[in-house]
Write a protein that holds these residues in place. Structure first.
Motif, short mmCIF file in Angstrom:
data_model
loop_
_atom_site.label_atom_id
_atom_site.label_comp_id
_atom_site.label_asym_id
_atom_site.label_seq_id
_atom_site.Cartn_x
_atom_site.Cartn_y
_atom_site.Cartn_z
N GLN A 141 0.84 -1.19 0.00
CA GLN A 141 0.00 0.00 0.00
C GLN A 141 0.88 1.24 0.00
O GLN A 141 1.87 1.31 0.73
N LYS A 142 0.50 2.21 -0.83
CA LYS A 142 1.16 3.51 -0.78
C LYS A 142 0.36 4.35 0.22
O LYS A 142 -0.82 4.62 -0.02
N LEU A 143 0.99 4.71 1.32
CA LEU A 143 0.24 5.35 2.40
C LEU A 143 0.56 6.84 2.47
O LEU A 143 1.70 7.24 2.71
N LEU A 144 -0.46 7.66 2.25
CA LEU A 144 -0.29 9.12 2.39
C LEU A 144 -0.16 9.45 3.87
O LEU A 144 -0.86 8.87 4.70
N ILE A 145 0.75 10.38 4.17
CA ILE A 145 0.96 10.74 5.58
C ILE A 145 0.08 11.93 5.92
O ILE A 145 0.08 12.93 5.19
N ASN A 146 -0.61 11.85 7.03
CA ASN A 146 -1.42 12.96 7.52
C ASN A 146 -0.53 14.20 7.69
O ASN A 146 0.50 14.14 8.35
N PRO A 147 -0.91 15.34 7.05
CA PRO A 147 -0.02 16.51 7.02
C PRO A 147 0.39 17.01 8.41
O PRO A 147 1.52 17.43 8.61
N LYS A 148 -0.54 16.96 9.35
CA LYS A 148 -0.22 17.47 10.69
C LYS A 148 0.83 16.57 11.36
O LYS A 148 1.84 17.04 11.89
N GLN A 149 0.57 15.27 11.26
CA GLN A 149 1.50 14.29 11.82
C GLN A 149 2.88 14.44 11.18
O GLN A 149 3.91 14.40 11.84
N LYS A 150 2.86 14.63 9.85
CA LYS A 150 4.10 14.77 9.09
C LYS A 150 4.91 15.94 9.64
O LYS A 150 6.10 15.82 9.92
#
Lengths: 361, 183
Positions: B45-54
């Protein structure tokens, strides 16, 4: 025809997706390092000590990667902050400028102005990478750091071993001397005489955490004019341990000359040093590394001379240094050291005190 | 006819050019399979990272994420979840270093591997013994050179880059786990 175009579009788009997976993007990168030195030295019997403030080196690394295999790397150095035409008043040097082909972990090659691999300091001379304010004397008189020249190299890594093999311009045999060894014989890529090439090879072992140990061999039948050469062989071993708060470095090297046919009197130069330091950073609970250290070094650029005698003592030096280095981060260092250097023939002693600040990025 | 030949040549070079892409995926899955055993099933799976968490993690570690996504392989043996393999990149001096971290289901590192190293210098970070230092580490670990990670002479930049890169994934673990455990 049309089906070819469709197929091409298909392959191009699928390749584009794959290319994304490949992560690499063509890119130019800047880096650099520099060091400011405050040097005080006082010779036995002298009424006044010499004091200098020197921005010893300013370096720019510039590199570009076209693909993940093909790249260009360079290092441009301004020494002593000012150039007016002669070496004593400053130097502008292109110390590295080469095309690099990185095939895989085991094999790559470089062509251009490159560095032979001998000892630690020649290839890795950024100020935060050595403890003393000035580079070790060993890395000046035995291994003529920075030693660079026109040529080609192959390199690679196989499990815990790494290697580099170099063929490059030779040394100027007529400039090999009792006082400076092969230092003044470097041709520095300046319309270098290629009558006799220099061959250099190095192997390092990295299999134990914190430890690197290795050795190198360099050979050049140094051209000294018509029909005259001085066969020059440099063999050195080196080890560095940096773990469990202990920093220990040892390097030992010999240069063997054979120039009897042309009446060259020196047969051997030899030297070594060791550093022992302890990082107090974690026990003092400070950010960064605070390292008190001790160095002992001995070198002789004319250790064996035809006929022997006092000539074998005139260039024999012993030196100790006590120092303190602080690295608030890996890329910045502040250094202080104090010590004495003694000549074995004259028995004259220099008392030395140095302060330094250096950076790399 | 001429155009056909040109097109074929073009196809050939385009494919040669991008061949490593498949290589990275193949190598990664081979490493995961060797580690997890061949009875394990992998789900990519290509997992997008939550911007805030990032952003939070980037500030804490002082290193940016390479992209706004990571590649994750969920590792199952039969019905039971064994862990996750996460593929990411960090910049060394100028080239990306592609690395893999395999986590157990609690976020502890089981193993770490350099999938691709592209620079002439600093490749010693791929040494097994050195990478083994990360095994067993988790969110509570320091990830600090000289404390729980040894230095490598001649690889300062790569050591710092990869140590931070692995720490980022450790801090991202709970997000990865929450995002895809039930997928």
């Amino acid at each position: 025809m049309q089906k070819y175009i469709l197929f091409l579009i298909f392959v191009l788009t699928s390749s584009a997706l794959k290319a994304q997976d490949d992560f690499f993007e063509p890119k130019s990168t800047l880096g650099g390092y520099g060091e400011l030195h405050y040097n005080v030295s006082k010779t036995d019997g002298a009424t006044e000590s010499s004091k200098t403030l020197d921005f010893h080196r300013f370096i720019i690394f510039f590199s570009h990667a076209w693909t993940e295999k093909w790249s260009f790397k360079s290092e441009l150095e301004l020494e002593h902050n000012f150039v007016s035409g002669s070496e004593e008043s400053g130097e502008l040097e292109l110390e590295q400028a080469y095309i690099n082909y990185h095939h895989n972990d085991a094999f790559g090659f470089q062509v251009g102005i490159i560095l032979p691999s001998a000892g630690f300091t020649n290839e890795y001379h950024e100020p935060p990478l050595f403890l003393s304010v000035e580079r070790p004397d060993y890395a000046k008189y035995i291994i003529p750091t920075t030693w660079f020249g026109n040529g080609a190299a192959i390199y690679g890594r196989l499990d815990d071993f790494s290697y580099k093999m170099v063929v490059m311009e030779g040394l100027d045999g007529s400039e090999i001397s009792a006082t400076k060894g092969i230092r003044s014989a470097r041709l520095k890529g300046y319309q270098a005489n290629a009558q006799e090439l220099l061959y250099n090879g190095r192997v390092n072992y990295n299999g134990i955490n914190g430890l690197v140990v290795g050795g190198s061999f360099s050979y050049n039948d140094a051209y000294a004019g018509l029909d005259s050469t001085i066969s020059t062989t440099l063999v050195e071993i080196h080890a560095k341990y940096d773990a469990n708060n202990v920093i220990a470095v040892i390097e030992y090297g010999n240069i063997l000359y054979d120039g009897k046919r042309m009446g060259f009197p020196i047969e051997k130069a030899t030297g070594y040093y060791f550093d022992l330091g302890y990082d107090l950073g974690s026990s003092l609970k400070i950010e960064g590394r605070l390292i008190p250290w001790f160095r002992y070094t001995e070198y002789n650029t004319a250790a064996s001379v035809v006929g022997g005698g006092s000539g074998e003592k005139a260039n024999h030096y012993k030196k100790w240094l006590l120092g303190l280095s602080f690295k608030p981060m890996d890329e910045i260092i502040f250094k202080l050291d104090y010590g004495a250097k003694k000549n074995e023939l004259s028995d004259k002693k220099d008392i030395l005190f140095n302060l330094g600040a250096g950076y790399m990025f | 006819m001429k155009i056909n030949i040109i097109l074929l040549l073009l196809l050939f070079f385009v494919n040669i050019q991008y061949l490593p892409a498949g290589e990275i995926r193949d190598k990664t899955e081979a490493v995961v399979n060797t580690f997890a055993g061949h009875e394990a099933t992998l789900r990519f799976q290509k997992l997008l990272i939550n911007p805030k968490q990032k952003k939070d993690i980037e500030i804490q570690v002082r290193q940016r994420f390479f992209k706004n996504f990571v590649y994750v392989w969920k590792i199952n043996v039969g019905d039971s979840l064994k862990g996750y393999a996460v593929l990411d990149n960090v910049y060394g001096k100028s080239m990306p270093i592609t690395f893999l971290v395999i986590f157990d289901t609690t976020g502890k590192i089981m193993t770490t591997e350099i999938i691709k190293y592209r620079e002439a210098y600093g490749g010693q970070i791929a040494n097994k013994n050195w990478l083994n230092q990360f095994s067993g580490m988790g969110e509570e670990s320091a990830f600090k050179k000289g404390v729980d990670i040894d230095a490598i002479s001649g690889a300062t930049i790569s050591v710092n880059a990869i140590t931070k890169g692995i720490k980022k994934l450790v801090l991202l673990f709970s997000y990865i786990h929450e995002s895809i455990k039930s997928s």
